[in-house]
Design a protein around this motif. Structure first.
Motif, PDB file in Angstrom:
ATOM      1  N   SER A  42       0.854  -1.190   0.000  1.00 57.03           N
ATOM      2  CA  SER A  42       0.000   0.000   0.000  1.00 57.03           C
ATOM      3  C   SER A  42       0.888   1.238   0.000  1.00 57.03           C
ATOM      4  CB  SER A  42      -0.833   0.050   1.291  1.00 57.03           C
ATOM      5  OG  SER A  42      -1.888  -0.844   1.246  1.00 57.03           O
ATOM      6  N   ALA A  43       0.270   2.393  -0.110  1.00 58.22           N
ATOM      7  CA  ALA A  43       0.991   3.655   0.066  1.00 58.22           C
ATOM      8  C   ALA A  43       1.219   3.852   1.563  1.00 58.22           C
ATOM      9  CB  ALA A  43       0.144   4.796  -0.486  1.00 58.22           C
ATOM     10  N   LYS A  53      -3.182  10.069   5.486  1.00 55.56           N
ATOM     11  CA  LYS A  53      -2.572   9.026   4.666  1.00 55.56           C
ATOM     12  C   LYS A  53      -2.066   9.665   3.373  1.00 55.56           C
ATOM     13  CE  LYS A  53      -5.132   4.975   4.807  1.00 55.56           C
ATOM     14  NZ  LYS A  53      -6.246   4.199   4.306  1.00 55.56           N
ATOM     15  N   THR A  55      -2.402   8.539   0.469  1.00 52.37           N
ATOM     16  CA  THR A  55      -3.480   8.466  -0.542  1.00 52.37           C
ATOM     17  C   THR A  55      -4.477   9.616  -0.364  1.00 52.37           C
ATOM     18  OG1 THR A  55      -3.223   6.074  -0.477  1.00 52.37           O
ATOM     19  CG2 THR A  55      -5.191   6.916  -1.586  1.00 52.37           C
ATOM     20  N   GLU A 120       1.148   4.226  -3.960  1.00 53.65           N
ATOM     21  CA  GLU A 120       1.519   2.812  -4.071  1.00 53.65           C
ATOM     22  C   GLU A 120       2.701   2.657  -5.033  1.00 53.65           C
ATOM     23  OE1 GLU A 120      -1.533   3.579  -3.263  1.00 53.65           O
ATOM     24  OE2 GLU A 120      -2.088   2.067  -1.786  1.00 53.65           O
ATOM     25  N   PHE A 174      -3.705  -1.505  -5.237  1.00 48.87           N
ATOM     26  CA  PHE A 174      -4.717  -0.451  -5.363  1.00 48.87           C
ATOM     27  C   PHE A 174      -5.047   0.002  -6.783  1.00 48.87           C
ATOM     28  CE2 PHE A 174      -5.726   4.258  -4.190  1.00 48.87           C
ATOM     29  CZ  PHE A 174      -7.069   3.988  -3.998  1.00 48.87           C
ATOM     30  N   ARG A 188     -11.440   2.275  -2.059  1.00 49.04           N
ATOM     31  CA  ARG A 188     -10.482   2.522  -0.977  1.00 49.04           C
ATOM     32  C   ARG A 188     -10.141   1.230  -0.239  1.00 49.04           C
ATOM     33  NH1 ARG A 188      -9.217   7.765   0.438  1.00 49.04           N
ATOM     34  NH2 ARG A 188      -7.402   6.666   1.291  1.00 49.04           N
ATOM     35  N   GLY A 189      -8.917   1.112   0.142  1.00 43.78           N
ATOM     36  CA  GLY A 189      -8.467  -0.131   0.787  1.00 43.78           C
ATOM     37  C   GLY A 189      -8.203  -1.226  -0.226  1.00 43.78           C
ATOM     38  N   GLY A 190      -8.168  -0.850  -1.501  1.00 46.47           N
ATOM     39  CA  GLY A 190      -8.141  -1.830  -2.590  1.00 46.47           C
ATOM     40  C   GLY A 190      -6.847  -2.601  -2.782  1.00 46.47           C
ATOM     41  N   SER A 191      -5.799  -2.287  -2.023  1.00 48.43           N
ATOM     42  CA  SER A 191      -4.584  -3.103  -2.156  1.00 48.43           C
ATOM     43  C   SER A 191      -4.867  -4.535  -1.725  1.00 48.43           C
ATOM     44  CB  SER A 191      -3.438  -2.535  -1.308  1.00 48.43           C
ATOM     45  OG  SER A 191      -3.111  -1.261  -1.766  1.00 48.43           O
TER      46      SER A 191
HETATM   47  N1  ASP Z   1      -3.768   3.419  -0.270  1.00 48.99           N
HETATM   48  C1  ASP Z   1      -5.124   3.056  -0.618  1.00 48.99           C
HETATM   49  C2  ASP Z   1      -6.088   3.585   0.421  1.00 48.99           C
HETATM   50  O1  ASP Z   1      -5.681   4.283   1.316  1.00 48.99           O
HETATM   51  C3  ASP Z   1      -5.310   1.602  -0.861  1.00 48.99           C
HETATM   52  C4  ASP Z   1      -4.899   0.687   0.254  1.00 48.99           C
HETATM   53  O2  ASP Z   1      -4.177   1.090   1.168  1.00 48.99           O
HETATM   54  O3  ASP Z   1      -5.305  -0.479   0.227  1.00 48.99           O
HETATM   55  O4  ASP Z   1      -7.266   3.364   0.312  1.00 48.99           O
END
Ligand code: ASP
Length: 444
Positions: A42-43, A53, A55, A120, A174, A188-191
């Motif tokens: 992830s980032a 964050k 992102t 990312e 992501f 979001r959270g797609g990693s």
């Molecule tokens: N960096 C992206 C987010 O904050 C994806 C991830 O972390 O999975 O949503």
């Protein structure tokens, strides 16, 4: 299978990579087991609670720029965080130039995805260099459909790109490429989704998901601060917990690996020896019928009665149509002999009496009762429908803690029992049930 031949895909989330110190921990974890072959990153996330964050900062850059404002402030934070990582880890000779290129390209992009994906991208590139791995740009192997779902072609491309079993690879999570050839991000959270796709593409033996908690907790820790970590949970149980309100693993990230039965192991970067949680297809339910307790509030329970309901096969379709017309959506629907019970988010009700009236008239119902706001609580586990005596035990414990449920429903799902209580008893009930469920189990 001998351990030397196993392939693991290991995904590290934003808090695991928030700064150079965290990245050093991740390097140690990655290199400590040769089965870890594909590392999905992830980032950088938040270093401290008050931070943003990377992102989020990148999305702000795009937003400000699109509305004609300067995006220098958030971009400078992005820049300095990456430069700090590069300096401490002695990597990323080109990162300064790349940051400048990104800064110059953001104004050219109409969609936010390019900007958002760069966290990312840069993190993946620097991390690959730091651990001596090959960097594979997600843009070349991960494909998304126009509506942001995983395109099936990703599996073949990813498998091809990671085909050398002797090598260690890093894939930024992501993002990927959409059908127009442009960079597009998952939700979001797609990693987590990227990691799951890589795991399935390689038919990995394990999909590790490293985060900042030691696994899935039996209940929301804001309600039950001493909630225990579940050692093993099935894909179906995760889905059920999420449906009843728990904020657990990304559903879209489970789908690719669930299909082929690859287990997911949730681990804590800050406590790598903790066993974590395994998400699996099947588990032994002996001694551990319940995995968690979650809930949602506030709901109104609507009970619609109609004599000889089974003579009116259209009744359900007519009910669904009417609900749609008045802007209501039932999260849980239970059919009785001469009644249908619906649980509907209270926010959706504009005028309770008017809705009652329409139901009575338009469905020709005999009665329509709408409750005061309630909380709906699910006791979730593969064993809830088969464990004799569990219902008695739950009712007994509720009674002994002075909780009077408004309704108790067992058997409508093979994976849960549902209890409703007045909203002001929500937290107390979740806590009582979680502690009781923990006593039932050896799966902790
Ligand atoms: N960096 C992206 C987010 O904050 C994806 C991830 O972390 O999975 O949503």
């Amino acid at each position: 299978m001998g351990s030397r031949k196993e392939t693991w895909v290991s995904k590290f989330g934003g808090t695991s990579l928030a700064n150079y110190r965290q990245i050093q921990k991740v390097k140690d974890i990655v290199l400590s087991d040769p089965r870890r072959k594909i590392i999905v990153v992830s980032a950088p996330g938040k270093e401290h609670a008050e931070d943003e964050k990377i992102t989020d900062l990148l999305y702000s850059c795009h937003r400000l720029c699109a509305s004609g404002k300067s995006f220098d402030k958030p971009f400078e934070t992005v820049r300095s965080r990456f430069l700090e990582i590069a300096e401490h880890l002695q990597v990323g000779k080109t990162v300064k130039d790349e940051l400048q290129e990104i800064y110059e390209r953001i104004p050219e992009e109409t969609e936010p995805d390019y900007a958002a994906s760069r966290g990312e991208y840069l993190n993946g590139k620097m991390f690959a260099e730091y651990i001596g791995a090959e960097f594979v740009d997600a843009q070349d192997v991960m494909f998304l459909t126009a509506d942001g779902q995983v395109d099936e072609t990703s599996y073949g491309k990813t498998a091809e790109a990671f085909s050398d079993p002797q090598r260690l690879y890093v894939l930024p999570g992501f993002y990927g490429t959409n059908p127009e050839g442009r960079i597009m991000c998952f939700s979001r959270g797609g990693s987590d989704i990227s990691g799951a796709v890589a795991a399935r593409a390689l038919r990995a033996d394990l999909y590790e998901n490293w985060t900042d908690v030691s696994g899935i907790l039996m209940a929301d820790p804001r309600i039950v601060p001493d909630a225990k970590v579940v050692r093993e949970i099935t894909y179906r149980e995760i889905r059920e917990l999420a449906s009843i309100g728990a904020n657990v693993f990304h559903e879209e990230a489970i789908a690719p690996v669930r299909k082929v039965g690859i287990p997911i192991q949730i681990k804590n970067t800050n406590d790598p020896d903790a066993p974590g949680t395994s998400i699996v297809s099947y588990r032994n339910i002996d001694d551990c019928p319940v995995v968690g307790v979650s809930g949602k509030k506030p709901y109104r329970r609507v009970i619609i009665e109609k004599f000889m309901l089974n003579r009116y096969p259209d009744f359900y379709a007519m009910t669904a149509k009417l609900l749609n017309e008045v802007g209501l959506k039932s999260d849980v629907t239970i059919s009785g002999f001469d009644a249908v019970t619906l649980y509907i988010d209270t926010k959706l009700f504009e005028d309770v009496e008017e809705i009652q009236e329409r139901i009575l008239v338009e469905l020709d119902a005999d009665a329509c009762a709408v409750s005061e706001p309630l909380a709906l609580i699910g006791i979730v586990g593969e064993g809830t429908a088969v464990e004799a005596g569990l219902l008695n035990q739950i009712l007994f414990v509720l009674q002994s803690f002075g909780i009077s449920p408004v309704s108790v429903t067992s058997g409508i799902s093979p994976l849960s029992m549902l209890i409703s209580v007045p909203v002001d008893q929500y937290e107390h009930t979740v806590s009582v049930l979680t502690h009781e469920a923990a006593l039932l189990r050896s799966n902790l």
